[in-house]
Each structure stands twice: as C-alpha cells, then as structure tokens.
Scaffold this active site. Structure first.
Site, PDB file in Angstrom:
ATOM      1  N   LYS A 158       9.218  -4.791  -5.167  1.00 49.42           N
ATOM      2  CA  LYS A 158       9.109  -3.378  -4.841  1.00 49.42           C
ATOM      3  C   LYS A 158      10.139  -2.957  -3.774  1.00 49.42           C
ATOM      4  CE  LYS A 158       5.577  -2.173  -7.503  1.00 49.42           C
ATOM      5  NZ  LYS A 158       5.154  -3.283  -8.374  1.00 49.42           N
TER       6      LYS A 158
HETATM    7  C1  LIG Z   1       3.504  -3.181  -8.748  1.00 54.55           C
HETATM    8  C2  LIG Z   1       2.539  -2.159  -9.262  1.00 54.55           C
HETATM    9  C3  LIG Z   1       1.170  -2.199  -8.987  1.00 54.55           C
HETATM   10  C4  LIG Z   1       0.452  -3.341  -8.341  1.00 54.55           C
HETATM   11  O1  LIG Z   1       1.030  -3.988  -7.368  1.00 54.55           O
HETATM   12  P1  LIG Z   1       0.822  -5.546  -6.989  1.00 54.55           P
HETATM   13  O2  LIG Z   1       1.160  -5.480  -5.542  1.00 54.55           O
HETATM   14  O3  LIG Z   1       1.800  -6.321  -7.774  1.00 54.55           O
HETATM   15  O4  LIG Z   1      -0.585  -5.904  -7.233  1.00 54.55           O
HETATM   16  C5  LIG Z   1       0.381  -1.152  -9.417  1.00 54.55           C
HETATM   17  N1  LIG Z   1       0.891  -0.133 -10.117  1.00 54.55           N
HETATM   18  C6  LIG Z   1       2.189  -0.055 -10.424  1.00 54.55           C
HETATM   19  C7  LIG Z   1       2.699   1.113 -11.189  1.00 54.55           C
HETATM   20  C8  LIG Z   1       3.056  -1.083 -10.036  1.00 54.55           C
HETATM   21  O5  LIG Z   1       4.334  -1.032 -10.385  1.00 54.55           O
END
Ligand SMILES: *Cc1c(COP(=O)(O)O)cnc(C)c1O
Length: 396
Positions: free
Chosen positions: A186
């Site tokens: 992210k």
């Molecule tokens: C990455 C993501 C999540 C969840 O995140 P994690 O930290 O990997 O559990 C939820 N929604 C979206 C759209 C994402 O891209």
C-alpha cells in the site's frame, strides 16, 4: 506506491526507539516504555493530517474493516452493498461480521455505480461500502444522498486510496467510518496494519474496545479495565506502528511523486484517439497510485496488457486477475468456507454461483492498469512512458 520503495533511515530510527525500550505492545507497561507510544503517536498524526477526529489502528486493513462493521453495528441479517470490483478483503470483512455482501456493478470510475446501488436496496440494507479502488474515489456525493434518503450507513473502504481526497476532504473521513490498509503493497506501509477513521465518538470507542478484546481502556492498568462488550485481538504492535509513523510523514512526498509521474504518463498517450482514461470524480483528489486506461474493446485491451507485461511494465489486466474482480472469485461464488455459514446467509450466497456482471465485465475487460512506482528516476519515467505508448500502439 508502494511505500516500501522509500524505506530508509527514518523507519529504522522509529523502530530502534521501540527496540531500545523492549516494549513491543501498544498498551500498558507505562513505566518501562519511557514515554515511547508509537501507535498513539501515529493515530494522532493521522488524525491531525486528515482532519478527522478519531483514528484506531488495527493489525490489518481487513481487521480495520471488520472492526468498523462491528462498531457500526453491522451483523447478521444486514445487507452491505459493495462493488464487484475490489480486493477480496472487502467481502471477507462483511462475511466475518456475519453480514450479507450484496455485490453490484461499477461504472467507468471503477467504483460503485450509484444507480446500481439504488436498485439493490431492500428492507434489509444496512450499509453502503464504496471502495476507492486504485487510488481514486467513488461518487461520494451521490452515495451520501442515497444513504441520507434511505437511512443507511456509509463505510468507505479507502484501503487503496490513502491521501486521496474528494472535494477537499480526505477519503476515509467522509462516511460514518472509513478504513486504511498499511499492508506491504500500500501507499503507506508498515508490513501489516490498518486504521479505522471516524468523526463519531461512539464508533471510535467501540472500535478501540473491539480491536482489543473489549477492553474499555479506562482502568489504571490493563488488569483494571472492564469489558463492556465482546471484542477480538486486532491490535497493531509498536514495531509496526513505528514503521508506519516514519512512512506517514512521507505521505505528501509520495503523493507528489505519484501525481507528477501520472501526469507525464498520461501526456504521452494524449495523441492516441483510441485511448480514454478512467473517470475520476475529483481529479485534484486522485492519489495517483495507478494509471487506468480504457481501450475500445476487450481484444485490444488484452493485447495491450500482454504487450505491457512483455516490456516489463508493472501492469494489471483486472479482467483476468484472481484477486480483484468477481469473475475469478470462485471460492466466494461457490461459498467455499471452512465452517458453515448461518443458514440464511448460505442461502443468499447461493445466487452468486451463476451470477455474472455483464455491465462491469464490459468495463473491466477494456481496462488496462499500470502501477506508478515511487523510485523511478526522470529517465525511468520517460522510458516507461515510451514503452507504455508502444505497447498500446502495438495492440491497436
Ligand atoms: C489491501 C486492501 C484491503 C485489506 O487490507 P489488508 O491490510 O491487506 O488486510 C481492503 N480493501 C482493499 C480495497 C484493499 O486493497
């Protein structure tokens, strides 16, 4: 994105401060931690920067969504309207709350189509969960109107859109609650982590307790805390929060890099008439983590995606992707879980076995997407722009 491209001295310094005290947990041990509270500091930094009253860190974005669902009172029998184009975590969180995921079409903004949302409302609808996919926003004005008219909760999955905004307000701070993910790919990363954002004190207090076994955090020490409701352990550790803190301070730099790079990549495609771009409801608020391009038809898009891959560009063709689009979510479609669903939910989920989304198919199958890296030099950007244009032209 991702933020790990810019790890450095700053992240190490924050982590070392935690290691020096040895207190890796975010709660308690007040004396031994010598004033080091990385999770609290990161929560305050996010709240300051985004102008949102409350921030609760969690162990992941999925945990943040699950926590938000609980804090908003979403559970068994409640329908949550969400897009068929998202990361699997969005429906995982709905299911973990025992609620019912109601998937609907997206439009050319690659986010919820407000008309499809309206059409999906039933007496059981409790919440609308837009996902600000690939760094840019859903049509929040339209969705807020729908929520107001129908007395529904708005929960923003802003996990992919950290730092993006809509009409001057940061994504994730506009609905009744919003969530971020700080997972390893992210915009801001701490390996694993997430956050619930809200301006509602009660939603915050519930998120705070729910993510730590229901502790009220009002006692003089953890042992003296009461448990006004049930919770789970979705806590972030101090080590993760420390990395997140250093990364958070770089957010504006990341956004500036991404926006500049995206502008250049887009400019290089201006003179190709067959190319159009994703609809963005507020261009100024695009966090610019990705560039999405529409080509005239599926065949051309698939060819262009293959050519992009062949020239080493970080690209996605979501129509064939296992993680982000309904078409390939076989485990979800077939309701394959390790333990039984509640009978009513199981019956509802059966409709997904042979469900299709032709409108979304016709959007996603024409869409090619390129990730924008943070560590590209000017020469790299020029090279990527050249290769991108060549890949698209080879397919047309
Ligand atoms: C990455 C993501 C999540 C969840 O995140 P994690 O930290 O990997 O559990 C939820 N929604 C979206 C759209 C994402 O891209």
């Amino acid at each position: 994105m991702p933020g790990f491209e810019r790890f450095g001295e700053e992240e190490r310094k924050e982590v070392n401060e935690v290691l020096e005290t040895g207190i890796l947990m975010r709660y308690g041990f007040d004396g031994a931690r010598k004033g080091i509270w990385k999770a609290k500091e990161l929560e305050a930094a996010i709240s300051d920067k985004l102008n949102v009253k409350y921030v609760q860190l969690t162990s992941s974005g999925t945990a943040a969504l699950t926590t938000a669902m609980a804090a908003l009172g979403i559970g068994a029998g409640d329908e949550v309207i969400m897009p068929c184009f998202t990361f699997v975590a969005s429906f995982e969180a709905v299911l973990s709350a025992g609620a019912t995921p109601v998937l609907v079409d997206i439009d050319e903004s690659l986010t919820l189509d407000p008309a499809a949302v309206k059409a999906a409302i039933t007496p059981h609808t409790k919440a609308i969960m837009p996902v600000h996919m690939c760094g840019a926003m859903a049509d929040l004005d339209a969705l807020q109107d729908i929520c107001r008219e129908n007395d529904l909760i708005l929960l923003e999955d802003a996990c992919q859109a950290i730092g993006g905004s809509y009409k001057g307000k940061y994504l994730g701070t506009i609905g009744d609650a919003g969530t971020f993910s700080f997972d390893f790919v992210k915009t801001v990363t701490c390996a694993e982590g997430g956050a619930v954002l809200t301006n509602n004190e009660s939603v915050f207090i519930k998120s705070d307790g729910f993510s730590d076994h229901g502790h009220d955090h009002l006692g003089a020490d953890r042992g003296a805390d009461l448990h006004p409701f049930l919770g789970y352990n979705f806590r972030i550790s101090e080590l993760h929060a420390a990395v997140g803190l250093a990364q958070w301070r770089k957010l504006d730099t990341f956004l500036e890099i991404q926006r500049n790079t995206k502008k250049k990549l887009k400019a290089s495609l201006q003179d190709i008439p067959q190319v159009s771009f994703r609809k963005i409801h507020d261009e100024a608020g695009d966090s610019a983590t990705f560039l999405e391009i529409f080509l005239p038809d599926q065949t051309t898009a698939a060819k262009a995606a293959a050519a992009m891959k062949a020239s080493g560009l970080p690209s996605f063709y979501y129509f064939d992707n296992n993680w982000h689009y309904f078409r390939k979510w076989d485990h979800f479609k077939n309701g394959i879980a390790l333990s039984p669903f509640a009978p009513a939910l199981r019956d509802y989920l059966r409709q997904y076995e042979d469900k299709t989304f032709p409108v979304s198919d016709a959007i996603i199958n024409r869409c090619i997407c390129m990730l924008i890296n943070l560590n590209w030099s000017e020469e790299d950007i020029a090279d990527k722009a050249y290769k991108l244009k060549a890949a698209i032209q080879s397919a047309i």
